[in-house]
Design an enzyme around this catalytic site. Structure first.
Site, PDB file in Angstrom:
ATOM      1  N   ASP A 232      16.357  38.896  10.196  1.00 52.31           N
ATOM      2  CA  ASP A 232      15.210  38.096  10.641  1.00 52.31           C
ATOM      3  C   ASP A 232      13.943  38.638  10.015  1.00 52.31           C
ATOM      4  O   ASP A 232      13.805  39.844   9.810  1.00 52.31           O
ATOM      5  CB  ASP A 232      15.106  38.157  12.175  1.00 52.31           C
ATOM      6  CG  ASP A 232      14.322  36.998  12.769  1.00 52.31           C
ATOM      7  OD1 ASP A 232      14.931  36.163  13.464  1.00 52.31           O
ATOM      8  OD2 ASP A 232      13.098  36.933  12.529  1.00 52.31           O
TER       9      ASP A 232
ATOM     10  N   ASP B  67      13.149  38.457   4.867  1.00 47.58           N
ATOM     11  CA  ASP B  67      12.645  37.082   4.813  1.00 47.58           C
ATOM     12  C   ASP B  67      13.577  36.305   3.891  1.00 47.58           C
ATOM     13  O   ASP B  67      13.754  36.701   2.726  1.00 47.58           O
ATOM     14  CB  ASP B  67      11.208  37.109   4.253  1.00 47.58           C
ATOM     15  CG  ASP B  67      10.553  35.753   4.278  1.00 47.58           C
ATOM     16  OD1 ASP B  67      11.259  34.728   4.127  1.00 47.58           O
ATOM     17  OD2 ASP B  67       9.319  35.710   4.431  1.00 47.58           O
ATOM     18  N   VAL B  68      14.164  35.226   4.387  1.00 49.15           N
ATOM     19  CA  VAL B  68      15.154  34.499   3.569  1.00 49.15           C
ATOM     20  C   VAL B  68      14.521  33.839   2.350  1.00 49.15           C
ATOM     21  O   VAL B  68      15.238  33.353   1.472  1.00 49.15           O
ATOM     22  CB  VAL B  68      15.958  33.462   4.391  1.00 49.15           C
ATOM     23  CG1 VAL B  68      16.739  34.134   5.510  1.00 49.15           C
ATOM     24  CG2 VAL B  68      15.067  32.345   4.915  1.00 49.15           C
TER      25      VAL B  68
ATOM     26  N   ASN C 202      20.803  30.300   9.980  1.00 50.20           N
ATOM     27  CA  ASN C 202      20.089  29.608  11.053  1.00 50.20           C
ATOM     28  C   ASN C 202      18.569  29.691  10.919  1.00 50.20           C
ATOM     29  O   ASN C 202      17.866  28.869  11.499  1.00 50.20           O
ATOM     30  CB  ASN C 202      20.548  30.212  12.392  1.00 50.20           C
ATOM     31  CG  ASN C 202      19.664  29.826  13.534  1.00 50.20           C
ATOM     32  OD1 ASN C 202      19.771  28.726  14.078  1.00 50.20           O
ATOM     33  ND2 ASN C 202      18.739  30.712  13.909  1.00 50.20           N
TER      34      ASN C 202
ATOM     35  N   TYR D  24      10.172  18.307   7.095  1.00 52.21           N
ATOM     36  CA  TYR D  24      11.222  18.992   7.867  1.00 52.21           C
ATOM     37  C   TYR D  24      12.537  18.221   7.775  1.00 52.21           C
ATOM     38  O   TYR D  24      13.608  18.812   7.563  1.00 52.21           O
ATOM     39  CB  TYR D  24      10.776  19.123   9.326  1.00 52.21           C
ATOM     40  CG  TYR D  24      11.784  19.814  10.218  1.00 52.21           C
ATOM     41  CD1 TYR D  24      12.051  21.171  10.071  1.00 52.21           C
ATOM     42  CD2 TYR D  24      12.479  19.104  11.201  1.00 52.21           C
ATOM     43  CE1 TYR D  24      12.979  21.809  10.878  1.00 52.21           C
ATOM     44  CE2 TYR D  24      13.411  19.735  12.021  1.00 52.21           C
ATOM     45  CZ  TYR D  24      13.651  21.090  11.853  1.00 52.21           C
ATOM     46  OH  TYR D  24      14.574  21.716  12.649  1.00 52.21           O
TER      47      TYR D  24
ATOM     48  N   LYS E 239      16.243  19.372   6.292  1.00 52.95           N
ATOM     49  CA  LYS E 239      17.466  19.440   7.089  1.00 52.95           C
ATOM     50  C   LYS E 239      18.542  18.477   6.561  1.00 52.95           C
ATOM     51  O   LYS E 239      19.745  18.738   6.695  1.00 52.95           O
ATOM     52  CB  LYS E 239      17.148  19.178   8.562  1.00 52.95           C
ATOM     53  CG  LYS E 239      16.339  20.311   9.199  1.00 52.95           C
ATOM     54  CD  LYS E 239      17.093  21.647   9.147  1.00 52.95           C
ATOM     55  CE  LYS E 239      16.343  22.788   9.816  1.00 52.95           C
ATOM     56  NZ  LYS E 239      17.119  24.041   9.840  1.00 52.95           N
TER      57      LYS E 239
ATOM     58  N   THR F 177      16.532  18.285  20.130  1.00 49.08           N
ATOM     59  CA  THR F 177      15.408  19.155  20.495  1.00 49.08           C
ATOM     60  C   THR F 177      15.882  20.173  21.522  1.00 49.08           C
ATOM     61  O   THR F 177      16.388  19.812  22.587  1.00 49.08           O
ATOM     62  CB  THR F 177      14.241  18.323  21.058  1.00 49.08           C
ATOM     63  OG1 THR F 177      13.893  17.327  20.096  1.00 49.08           O
ATOM     64  CG2 THR F 177      13.037  19.214  21.317  1.00 49.08           C
TER      65      THR F 177
END
Ligand SMILES: NC(=O)c1ccc[n+]([C@@H]2O[C@H](COP(=O)([O-])OP(=O)(O)OC[C@H]3O[C@@H](n4cnc5c(N)ncnc54)[C@H](O)[C@@H]3O)[C@@H](O)[C@H]2O)c1
Length: 252
Positions: A38, A54-55, A81, A146, A150, A178
């Protein structure tokens, strides 16, 4: 029955909060040794190995994955994730913001999975699960960037599943509606009327409430379990029916 993930090592990106934290806990409860990767691991449950990365930083990701492999000697499960939000229509975000969000939500999956691939190839039951979203399959207002990110996660999931099937690596995704996480808490706190905003989000889902992080984690556990060896290249919707149901208005 023995724990499903006994002896296996899992990495969960974004595992220090919300859905990722619930996934990390679900995998550990089934016997996996879990490493949380993370960008801010300060909130990670102390029973997990927390690695700061950090990805969106390839060198940092490679160091973090090598660190996990060095500690445990194997990587069997990868849950991609980590993700960030973006609001607004197609004109709302400039090129830098498009690049930043896609770099975390999409290329981040490529970076972490590429770094873990040599280890996954050695696993007798390798599985990858990517966190997509209801935004991939339903048109939501004010979520252009966003949603694009996705949708790409779903397409990438299928392509990865095809590429790595014969190497024994299954790849699937989960699409939460959500969900009640710190992320949504932050969104609500910036709304002019947080209670009304929460009620609107709850009403949007046919089951009339937010999804819990644990419910998403249950689907991820199913997808990464060695017991699901015939499930690859697909996704599970955990959205209270939002993607597929069309209910008539409730009778009063
Ligand atoms: N909460 C929802 O309603 C919802 C719905 C559908 C999908 N999702 C997806 O679920 C995932 C988790 O969301 P959440 O609600 O638990 O969010 P959250 O903000 O509570 O947790 C996200 C975690 O990811 C970490 N993270 C963010 N950017 C990172 C980066 N660049 N590198 C490494 N770590 C990073 C954060 O530090 C945090 O610990 C995201 O991919 C999100 O898009 C969330």
């Amino acid at each position: 029955m023995s724990a499903q993930l006994e002896g296996l090592v899992a990495i969960v990106t974004g595992g220090a909060s919300g859905i990722g934290a619930a996934i990390a806990a679900a995998l550990a409860d089934e016997g996996a040794q879990v490493a949380v990767l993370d960008r801010d691991p300060s909130g990670a449950d102390p029973r997990f190995t927390a690695v700061a990365a950090d990805v969106s930083d390839r060198a940092g990701v490679e160091r973090a994955v090598a660190d996990v492999a060095g500690r445990f000697g194997r990587i069997d499960i990868l849950v991609n994730n980590a993700g960030i939000g973006a609001q607004g229509d197609i004109a709302a975000n400039d090129d830098d913001e498009w690049a930043r969000v896609l770099s975390v939500n999409v290329t981040g999956i490529a970076r972490v999975t590429a770094a873990a691939l040599p280890w996954l190839r050695q696993s007798p039951s390798a599985a990858v699960c990517n966190t997509s979203s209801i935004a991939a399959t339903a048109g939501l207002p004010q979520r252009a960037l966003y949603s694009a990110s996705k949708g790409a996660v779903l397409s990438l999931t299928r392509a990865m599943a095809a590429d790595h099937l014969r190497e024994g690596i299954r790849v699937n995704a989960v699409n939460p509606g959500t969900a009640d996480t710190p992320w949504v808490g932050r969104l609500l706190s910036t709304a002019p009327d947080p209670a009304a905003e929460r009620a609107a989000l709850e009403a949007r889902q046919p089951h009339g409430r937010l999804v819990s992080a644990d419910e998403v984690a249950g689907a991820v556990l199913y997808l990464v379990s060695p017991r699901s060896g015939s499930t690859t290249g697909t996704y599970i919707e955990v959205d209270g029916g939002m993607s597929g149901l069309r209910l008539r208005p409730a009778q009063s």
